[in-house]
Scaffold this motif. Structure first.
Motif, mmCIF file in Angstrom:
data_model
loop_
_atom_site.group_PDB
_atom_site.id
_atom_site.type_symbol
_atom_site.label_atom_id
_atom_site.label_comp_id
_atom_site.label_asym_id
_atom_site.label_seq_id
_atom_site.Cartn_x
_atom_site.Cartn_y
_atom_site.Cartn_z
ATOM 1 N N VAL A 291 24.135 36.639 45.819
ATOM 2 C CA VAL A 291 23.602 35.288 45.635
ATOM 3 C C VAL A 291 24.454 34.250 46.384
ATOM 4 O O VAL A 291 24.120 33.062 46.402
ATOM 5 C CB VAL A 291 23.484 34.979 44.124
ATOM 6 C CG1 VAL A 291 24.808 34.559 43.529
ATOM 7 C CG2 VAL A 291 22.384 33.981 43.831
ATOM 8 N N GLY A 292 25.543 34.746 47.025
ATOM 9 C CA GLY A 292 26.354 33.851 47.848
ATOM 10 C C GLY A 292 27.376 33.038 47.082
ATOM 11 O O GLY A 292 27.867 32.026 47.573
ATOM 12 N N VAL A 293 27.744 33.499 45.865
ATOM 13 C CA VAL A 293 28.821 32.838 45.124
ATOM 14 C C VAL A 293 30.138 33.511 45.505
ATOM 15 O O VAL A 293 30.249 34.733 45.487
ATOM 16 C CB VAL A 293 28.574 32.946 43.599
ATOM 17 C CG1 VAL A 293 29.822 32.543 42.819
ATOM 18 C CG2 VAL A 293 27.399 32.072 43.199
ATOM 19 N N ASP A 294 31.116 32.703 45.852
ATOM 20 C CA ASP A 294 32.395 33.219 46.328
ATOM 21 C C ASP A 294 33.270 33.628 45.138
ATOM 22 O O ASP A 294 34.130 32.882 44.700
ATOM 23 C CB ASP A 294 33.083 32.131 47.172
ATOM 24 C CG ASP A 294 34.385 32.645 47.767
ATOM 25 O OD1 ASP A 294 34.554 33.874 47.840
ATOM 26 O OD2 ASP A 294 35.229 31.810 48.140
ATOM 27 N N LEU A 295 33.018 34.822 44.615
ATOM 28 C CA LEU A 295 33.763 35.324 43.460
ATOM 29 C C LEU A 295 34.695 36.428 43.953
ATOM 30 O O LEU A 295 34.296 37.272 44.755
ATOM 31 C CB LEU A 295 32.773 35.903 42.435
ATOM 32 C CG LEU A 295 33.320 36.178 41.046
ATOM 33 C CD1 LEU A 295 33.519 34.863 40.285
ATOM 34 C CD2 LEU A 295 32.364 37.082 40.251
ATOM 35 N N SER A 296 35.929 36.423 43.468
ATOM 36 C CA SER A 296 36.886 37.444 43.906
ATOM 37 C C SER A 296 37.517 38.129 42.704
ATOM 38 O O SER A 296 37.392 37.670 41.559
ATOM 39 C CB SER A 296 37.981 36.802 44.759
ATOM 40 O OG SER A 296 38.850 36.058 43.928
ATOM 41 N N LEU A 297 38.226 39.219 42.991
ATOM 42 C CA LEU A 297 38.932 39.943 41.932
ATOM 43 C C LEU A 297 39.939 39.023 41.239
ATOM 44 O O LEU A 297 40.133 39.101 40.018
ATOM 45 C CB LEU A 297 39.646 41.146 42.569
ATOM 46 C CG LEU A 297 40.073 42.289 41.679
ATOM 47 C CD1 LEU A 297 38.939 42.815 40.831
ATOM 48 C CD2 LEU A 297 40.672 43.403 42.532
ATOM 49 N N ALA A 298 40.543 38.118 42.009
ATOM 50 C CA ALA A 298 41.518 37.189 41.425
ATOM 51 C C ALA A 298 40.873 36.321 40.350
ATOM 52 O O ALA A 298 41.523 35.933 39.374
ATOM 53 C CB ALA A 298 42.125 36.314 42.520
#
Ligand code: FES
Length: 580
Positions: A291-298
């Motif tokens: 969906v283009g949300v910039d989610l990371s493991l951090a």
């Protein structure tokens, strides 16, 4: 967030197939009419695809065809046109080498099933572990109005007077047999007791965790996650969802309106609060990528670090999903997170309302099943992300399911090159291992297995179990079943098959684990590590054709969601050219 509904009536995408008088539209309408639909079904009303992961070989979803009838009833009532569409169903307990290898294939095929067919809105009928993320990924990549209906958990199992959880007690009983505490006959008798009725695993395993993710993301109606599969209220939920999707299409309420960064942060905190599966990490990263949300493991560590686990369910706690439902279910958890300042209250849901509107007045009916934030099961319940020279891109552990005394530990590595090596040697009394050692398993990541199997919770060696020891530190690039438990470090990235440092750990190396400091360290010099990495040659099997080749060639790391790289992003639902 304020959502402004689109104007209605307007022309929907299904009219590309069914609207007008051209030869092509006559062709499309005529074929569907052979099923007995009258003219006015093609008058521009919303056509709702009920995307059903029912399969005889996905028993967790075995009741979804009946449930779909209730969804259809709701769609009809609201003036829509329901069409049931079977989609790829990757069963956790059937697919080999592992269902996870097919999550992306399912998502890819379902994305095309949505885009290529006259569907204005979708009801995602899911349940078993991989079915929920694969359909959410497809919905996110096509961005048509979508609502999740899960099949619900099975009833409590009972065996020898004890409530037993699907999955969790399979692991417990298996270890008990190896430790000589249970006979093989008793284990066989437990088989049918553990999985007692229709529905998904009745623990807070991956299926229940993903149902909780769907609800906390705002993609399911409030209360959906916990209703047992066989409870009449599950059928009511299906019917209400059928009614709701028709209005969502009229309003043009899409996944991209709901799946915002705040929605993902709500879901991460919810996962910590319910003691959810580590598998949600890879699935949520993959959905965010679509969906283009910039989610990371951090973000998992940052958002989840101070979230207490308040849901007292197996495998972290005591109870099962039935008790969770009777206590008020996920709305109570969201209410308690909101009261503690741990919820974005204005995040939009499929109801068209902010999530807080749906939960702010709910009550809890058992404070031992759903604890208060001041009296949690585990104070810091979120997924911890460890880093260090052994996991430069991160590794995860679920503190609520781990042993406190092992959260800081230095131990000697006992290395298994792959799962076959582990199986061949783990029961050998000559294996040089004791409870202070750290078990290391390689080549079980997204590329290596291939598919990132749930083998990270390696069973302990019998000679350790016979001492009454029930936990040791285990490190791998694999996943672990959401129903499993223990001090198990997973998703180590980069994985061994991609040349990550895990690939060059040797028997006898010392490893340091410090969960509070988020540290995972291989105690060798930088020069030694660099030399070993330079000398490394891959040892995992490589496919040369077929889907296995496509998967191994294009799958990303666990730290980014293990999606196929070319499937990331939203491609919308435009067919590209007129139908036919
Ligand atoms: Fe399907 Fe647990 S194996 S839900």
């Amino acid at each position: 967030m304020t959502f402004v509904p689109a104007k209605w009536p307007r022309k929907l995408r299904s009219q590309k197939w069914y609207g007008g008088t051209s030869r092509d539209t006559i062709y499309h309408r005529g074929w569907l009419k052979n099923q007995g639909y009258p003219d006015d079904m093609f008058d521009g009303r919303p056509i709702i695809g009920i995307l059903n992961t029912w399969s005889d070989l996905t028993p967790c979803n075995g009741h979804l065809r009946e449930l779909a009838e209730k969804v259809k009833a709701g769609v009809w009532e609201a003036g829509g046109f329901p069409v049931e569409v079977p989609v790829f169903s990757a069963s956790e307990n059937t697919f080999r080498p592992t269902a996870m290898m097919f999550r992306n294939l399912a998502a890819m095929s379902i994305e095309e099933q949505i885009r290529g067919q006259p569907i204005d809105g979708a009801v995602l009928m899911v349940g078993c572990d991989k079915t929920t993320p694969s359909l959410l990924m497809a919905a996110a990549s096509t961005d048509i109005p979508s609502i999740v209906v899960t099949g619900g958990p099975m009833l409590n199992g009972m065996f020898q007077g004890e409530a037993v959880g699907a999955g969790t007690h399979l692991w417990r009983f298996s270890e008990a047999v190896k430790a000589g505490e249970m006979t093989q006959d008793e284990f066989l008798n437990a088989e049918a007791a553990v999985t007692r009725s229709s529905g998904t695993c009745n623990t807070m395993g991956t299926a229940s965790s993903m149902a909780s993710m769907a609800e906390s993301l705002g993609m399911a109606l409030s209360g959906n996650a916990a209703i047992p599969a066989v409870d009449a209220r599950r059928r009511v939920m299906a019917q209400l969802s059928g009614r709701r999707i028709v209005q969502m299409v009229k309003d043009d309420l899409k996944p991209s309106d709901i799946l915002t960064r705040n929605a993902f942060e709500n879901a991460i905190r919810t996962n910590g609060a319910v003691g959810g599966s580590t598998n949600t990490v890879v699935h949520m990263l993959a959905i965010a990528g679509r969906v283009g949300v910039d989610l990371s493991l951090a973000d998992w560590d940052a958002c989840g670090r101070d979230v207490p686990t308040i849901v007292n369910l197996q495998p972290s706690g005591k109870y099962l999903m039935e008790e969770f439902f009777y206590s008020g279910g996920l709305p109570v958890v969201l209410k308690r997170l909101g009261d503690a300042g741990l919820l974005h209250k204005d995040a939009l849901t499929v109801s068209g309302n902010p999530i807080w509107d749906d939960v702010c007045d709910v009550k809890c009916w058992n404070d031992d099943v759903i604890r208060t934030v001041d009296n949690p099961l585990t104070a810091q319940g979120g997924i911890a992300v460890l880093r260090g020279n052994l996991a430069p891109n991160g590794a995860v552990i679920k503190p609520s399911a781990a042993t406190k005394s092992l959260m800081k530990h230095r131990g000697r590595a006992v290395v298994f090159e792959d799962i076959d090596d582990y199986k061949a040697r783990i029961e050998d009394d000559a294996l040089d291992i004791d409870e202070t050692c750290i078990m290391v398993l390689k080549n079980c990541g997204p590329k290596g297995y291939p598919g990132m199997s749930e083998v990270g919770n390696m069973g302990l060696p019998p000679k350790v179990l016979k001492k009454g020891i029930t936990d040791m530190i285990r490190i791998s690039d694999a996943r672990m079943s959401g129903t499993a438990y223990g001090t198990v470090i997973l998703h180590t990235a980069p994985e061994a098959a991609a040349g990550g440092p895990l690939a060059v750990v040797r028997n006898g190396d010392m490893i340091e684990v410090d969960v509070a400091a988020r540290r995972l360290h291989l105690d060798i010099s930088d020069a030694e590590l660099a030399q070993r990495l330079a000398d490394w040659v891959p040892t995992h099997d490589s496919a040369v054709s077929g889907y296995a080749w496509l998967h191994q060639t294009h799958v990303g790391g666990a730290d980014t969601g293990a999606d196929l790289e070319f499937l990331k992003g939203c491609r919308g639902n435009d067919v590209g050219r007129d139908a036919h």
